[in-house]
Structure formats: C-alpha cells, structure tokens
Design an enzyme around this catalytic site. Structure first.
Site, mmCIF file in Angstrom:
data_model
loop_
_atom_site.group_PDB
_atom_site.id
_atom_site.type_symbol
_atom_site.label_atom_id
_atom_site.label_comp_id
_atom_site.label_asym_id
_atom_site.label_seq_id
_atom_site.Cartn_x
_atom_site.Cartn_y
_atom_site.Cartn_z
ATOM 1 C CG ASP A 1 28.408 4.642 1.296
ATOM 2 O OD1 ASP A 1 29.453 5.289 1.131
ATOM 3 O OD2 ASP A 1 28.316 3.422 1.069
ATOM 4 C CD GLU B 1 28.964 4.961 -2.136
ATOM 5 O OE1 GLU B 1 28.395 4.021 -1.568
ATOM 6 O OE2 GLU B 1 30.116 5.352 -1.827
ATOM 7 C CG HIS C 1 33.621 -1.760 -6.610
ATOM 8 N ND1 HIS C 1 32.467 -1.054 -6.855
ATOM 9 C CD2 HIS C 1 34.643 -0.894 -6.836
ATOM 10 C CE1 HIS C 1 32.770 0.194 -7.194
ATOM 11 N NE2 HIS C 1 34.084 0.317 -7.210
ATOM 12 C CG HIS D 1 37.949 -1.322 1.568
ATOM 13 N ND1 HIS D 1 37.608 -2.606 1.908
ATOM 14 C CD2 HIS D 1 36.890 -0.829 0.881
ATOM 15 C CE1 HIS D 1 36.403 -2.885 1.448
ATOM 16 N NE2 HIS D 1 35.947 -1.820 0.827
ATOM 17 C CG HIS E 1 28.715 -2.713 3.043
ATOM 18 N ND1 HIS E 1 29.878 -3.372 2.709
ATOM 19 C CD2 HIS E 1 28.754 -1.538 2.362
ATOM 20 C CE1 HIS E 1 30.590 -2.630 1.868
ATOM 21 N NE2 HIS E 1 29.926 -1.515 1.652
ATOM 22 N NE ARG F 1 34.069 4.157 -4.099
ATOM 23 C CZ ARG F 1 35.331 3.966 -3.730
ATOM 24 N NH1 ARG F 1 36.205 3.411 -4.559
ATOM 25 N NH2 ARG F 1 35.752 4.358 -2.530
ATOM 26 C CG ASP G 1 40.974 3.605 33.199
ATOM 27 O OD1 ASP G 1 39.945 2.939 33.421
ATOM 28 O OD2 ASP G 1 41.213 4.698 33.739
ATOM 29 C CG ASP H 1 33.407 5.738 -0.004
ATOM 30 O OD1 ASP H 1 32.448 6.058 0.709
ATOM 31 O OD2 ASP H 1 33.463 4.654 -0.626
ATOM 32 C CE1 TYR I 1 38.120 2.989 -7.523
ATOM 33 C CE2 TYR I 1 37.150 1.132 -8.702
ATOM 34 C CZ TYR I 1 37.030 2.173 -7.796
ATOM 35 O OH TYR I 1 35.824 2.395 -7.179
ATOM 36 C CG HIS J 1 26.469 -1.252 -0.403
ATOM 37 N ND1 HIS J 1 25.932 -0.489 0.615
ATOM 38 C CD2 HIS J 1 27.580 -0.593 -0.808
ATOM 39 C CE1 HIS J 1 26.693 0.583 0.819
ATOM 40 N NE2 HIS J 1 27.699 0.545 -0.039
ATOM 41 C CD GLU K 1 29.518 1.763 -3.749
ATOM 42 O OE1 GLU K 1 30.711 2.043 -3.557
ATOM 43 O OE2 GLU K 1 28.771 1.316 -2.850
#
Length: 465
Positions: free
Chosen positions: A279, A429, A362, A251, A373, A427, A44, A268, A410, A366, A406
């Site tokens: 982003d 970005e 990476h 992620h 994305h 990172r 519900d 991020d 790591y 993008h 970005e």
C-alpha cells in the site's frame, strides 16, 4: 501446476496447530473455516477468483468451494484432526477451468489429516460436531454459510434421543485468527517486502510516464503492467490515480481526467503478491516541477509523516504516531493560513476543537497484511485516565506488526481558504514493519522527498515525455 511453497505449508500447519491447541484448552471443539465463494460478474463470466484470507492463512489452498474443519478433543480425548473438503477431480471441468488437486492430492500436498469431496460435506460434517463442546466459525459472515451451519447443527440435534449432544457454545473463529494474523512471521515479511518492492517500481514507472495530455487511466495502465510483469497476481485494492481536484476525493478511482501542466497527481496503489498486500501513496507534479504552493503543502505533509515515523516503534500506543502527524499538520495549517488564527486560536485550540479535520479527515495508518486494511484490534483492555472508565486503551505497537503511515492534506475551494492552495490534494504513504527500535520502511524504493521526485522525473529513464 507448480507445487506450493514448503515454508508456507509449514507455517499453515503450525497455525492450524495453534487453533487446535486453543480449542483443546477450552474443552475441545470444532472450527470450521470456509473459503470465499466465486462471484459472477455478468452472464457466463466470473470475477477473477480470490480465496478467503482466513482460509488461506490456515491452508495455503487457493481453489474455490473448499472448507477447512479442525477437530480438537476435550478432556480425555486425544482427537486432533485437520480435514479439508474440496472439489473432486473432474476431467471435463478441468479441461474448461483448469487443474484441481482433488481430495487425495490436496491431502498429500497440503498436509491435512483427511480430505473429502465438498459434495459430501452435509453427510460427513455433522458427525464431527457430535458430542463436541464448542463450535468456532465466522459468525454471521454470510447468511448462506450461517444457514449451512444451522443445517449441520440440526442434524446433530436430531440425534438427541440417542444421547448425542451438539455444541453448547459458539465462538467467532476470526477473533482468534485476527490476533494471530496481526503478527507477521519471517516468511510473511519476506513476501510483503517483495510486494512492496514491486509496488515501488510501479510508482516510479508511473512518475516517469507522467506528462501533460495523458489520462489517469494511462498511469493506471503503467501500474498494472509493472505489477504483473513482476509476478504479482492482482492489485491489493482498486488503484487511485487522481489528478488536480480529484486528489481531494479520498477514494477516487482512476478515470478519464486529463493530466494537466501545473497540476498534481496523487497515486495510491499497491499490488497483491502471494496473498499479501502492499500500500503506497505518492503525490507528484504532472510536469515534474512543484509550484511554490504545492511544495509548501507537500513539505508539510512529509514533515508530518516524518513525525509519525519517528513514533512508530514497539511499546508506543497505536494512536501516538497519528497524534504526532496531526500536531505537525495543524501547526502548518495555522502557519499557511488554511486555518485562521484569529478564528481558530492556538495550536492546542485547533487540536481540541478538531478544526484541522476540514483538511485532514482520516487517520494516519492502519494494519497491513493479507488484507490492505488488515485484521486486528486497535484498542485493548488496559489502564485509562480518570473520566475514561469503560473505554478501551489504544493498543501498544509490538514487533512484527505492519502498519501504514499516511498523513495527507486536502484543500477544496472556499472563500476563507487562500486561493493558491485550492484543489491541492496530497498524501504520502509508506508501509512500516514495527521493531524494537526504528521501524523498517519497506516501500522506500520510490522517492518521497520533493527534490528526489523532481530529479526522478527529469531523468525519466528514456520514457517518452
């Protein structure tokens, strides 16, 4: 219920006209674009509803259970219609779930030629397909919608003995819409700039709130507060708030890990405003002061981002900013000892072998737009050097595109990695609008230089430390 923005509705009407023009140029046909279904979270209770981006791009309509149909005639046929199927007015459901435009209200407000109850779509849509050359819809997007399309086509084919023909060609309407969405108009850029401003303010708030003993979810709460306080409807994606070793998980989701004195925190996060994403990533010291090792790698990542930013302009192939960032990062890995010169060789050797991917795995950006994305091809047909026949060339950047920039680094513990760098994940970005000259960075409302971050965190705006 507030009226939709007139500029948005005008843009949606123009976009529908472009799709109809494309269909007419290909012999006429019908385009069908459904919105997203509602999704149940648990008993519900539904997930907060979010419209389908393609559907919203063409309609500006945000209610669920809706389908857009565009009908374009072929040679000698002047038919040109935009038709919405949507939920009917329903007094009881509106008491429970809120206002509905209904077909008549939607037609008048959103500028469709016709609007009907979605309950009648199985009866009314097959005649629209009859004797049309082409059907364009999101091919294989969902099994449920594919089944509905088959049902409508079968209803037309049943009339074959009466001389009625069904579409003989099927196109994925997303191919056309992806190309349109890749280039942002002035109204879209206004919304994206505002989304970026809100997200930047949220990052500033999180930096100022940071202190030893808080949890990652505390900083996530600061972000969400700032997003909603300024009218953003949602996050653009699940916020990453990662402290210490968690920053090396690309992620990672904000969790219960404690922010510790001496660690970094990588955030991020970006809001979604009126259907458009932002982003931003920033990495900062929990206590407001970078250690020498943290500062060394942070300055390296920032130099890599600067190199990529310098190459982000119209006419430059999409991969060039990435390659520029990789070159800086790879040289830095050799200089710091993250990569062993005796083992890995020269910079060119590292680039050729890809050994830098151990610490940077990476790409540097993008497309950004209605989806974080966002849609659009990264490679297109074009001339290629000898030996690359059959491949596709990297797409040149063009004015009106929006990309993220970005780079990151790591470092997980390993015997051949200097211990002072262990568990450092960084990172940086920003979002960039491509222009004929220097790109426009729309997310610099939050500091990026290490000295500026430290200064901001010293002057925390009166927030408790």
């Amino acid at each position: 219920m507030s009226a939709p923005d007139s500029a948005l509705l005008g843009a949606c009407s123009d976009r529908r006209a472009r799709v109809l023009k494309h269909l007419r140029a290909n012999g006429g046909g019908v385009a069908i674009v459904p919105t997203a279904p509602e999704a149940m979270r648990n008993r519900d209770s539904d997930y907060p509803y979010r419209h389908d981006s393609y559907f919203y791009y063409l309609t500006g309509f945000t209610e669920p259970e809706a389908v857009l149909v565009l009908v374009a005639g072929g040679p000698g046929d002047d038919t040109n219609s935009s038709i919405l199927f949507c939920r009917p007015k329903h007094e009881e459901r509106e008491i429970w779930d809120g206002f509905r435009y209904g077909p008549e209200g939607a037609r008048a407000m959103f500028g469709f030629d016709e609007a009907h109850s979605v309950e009648d779509i199985d009866k009314l849509l097959p005649p629209m397909l009859a004797n049309r050359a082409t059907l364009a819809y999101p091919l294989a997007a969902t099994a449920d919608f594919d089944a509905r399309v088959r049902g409508w086509l079968d209803a037309v084919r049943m009339q074959g003995r009466a001389g009625v023909s069904s579409p003989s060609a099927a196109l994925d309407v997303r191919t056309l819409l992806d190309e349109m969405r890749l280039f942002k108009d002035a109204g879209e850029l206004v919304t994206m700039r505002r989304a970026s401003e809100i997200s930047a303010q949220a990052h500033v708030r999180a930096m100022r709130a940071s202190r030893h003993g808080l949890r990652e979810y505390h900083l996530e709460a600061e972000l969400l507060y700032e997003f909603r306080r300024h009218g953003a409807q949602s996050v653009a994606y699940n916020s990453i708030v990662a402290t210490g070793p968690n920053a090396c998980v690309l992620h990672y989701r904000a969790g219960p890990a404690e922010l510790r004195d001496g660690d970094l925190c990588l955030i991020d996060a970006g809001c979604e405003l009126d259907g458009y994403a932002s982003d931003i990533t920033r990495t900062f010291p929990v206590n407001g002061r970078f250690t020498p090792a943290q500062r060394e790698l942070y300055d390296l990542v920032q130099a890599a981002q600067d190199a990529a930013i310098a190459e982000t302009r119209a006419g430059v192939p999409y991969n060039v900013p990435h390659d520029a960032a990789v070159r800086v990062l790879a040289q830095g890995m050799l200089d710091t000892g993250l990569l062993d010169r005796n083992k890995e060789g020269t910079l060119d050797d590292v680039l050729a072998s890809g050994s830098y991917r151990r610490f940077y795995m990476h790409r540097t950006g993008h497309w950004l737009g209605m989806d974080v994305h966002d849609v659009g091809e990264y490679r297109v047909p074009g001339p290629l050097p000898a030996g690359h026949e059959g491949e596709r060339a990297w797409r040149p950047l063009e004015a009106g595109m929006v990309v993220t920039i970005e780079p990151g680094i790591y470092v997980r513990p390993a015997e051949d990695v200097p211990e002072r760098y262990w568990h450092i994940g960084i990172r940086i970005e920003d979002d960039a609008v491509v222009t004929s000259g220097d790109c426009e960075l729309i997310t610099r409302g939050v500091p990026v230089k290490a000295d500026e971050i430290e200064a901001l965190m010293r002057d925390n705006g009166g927030m408790s430390r």
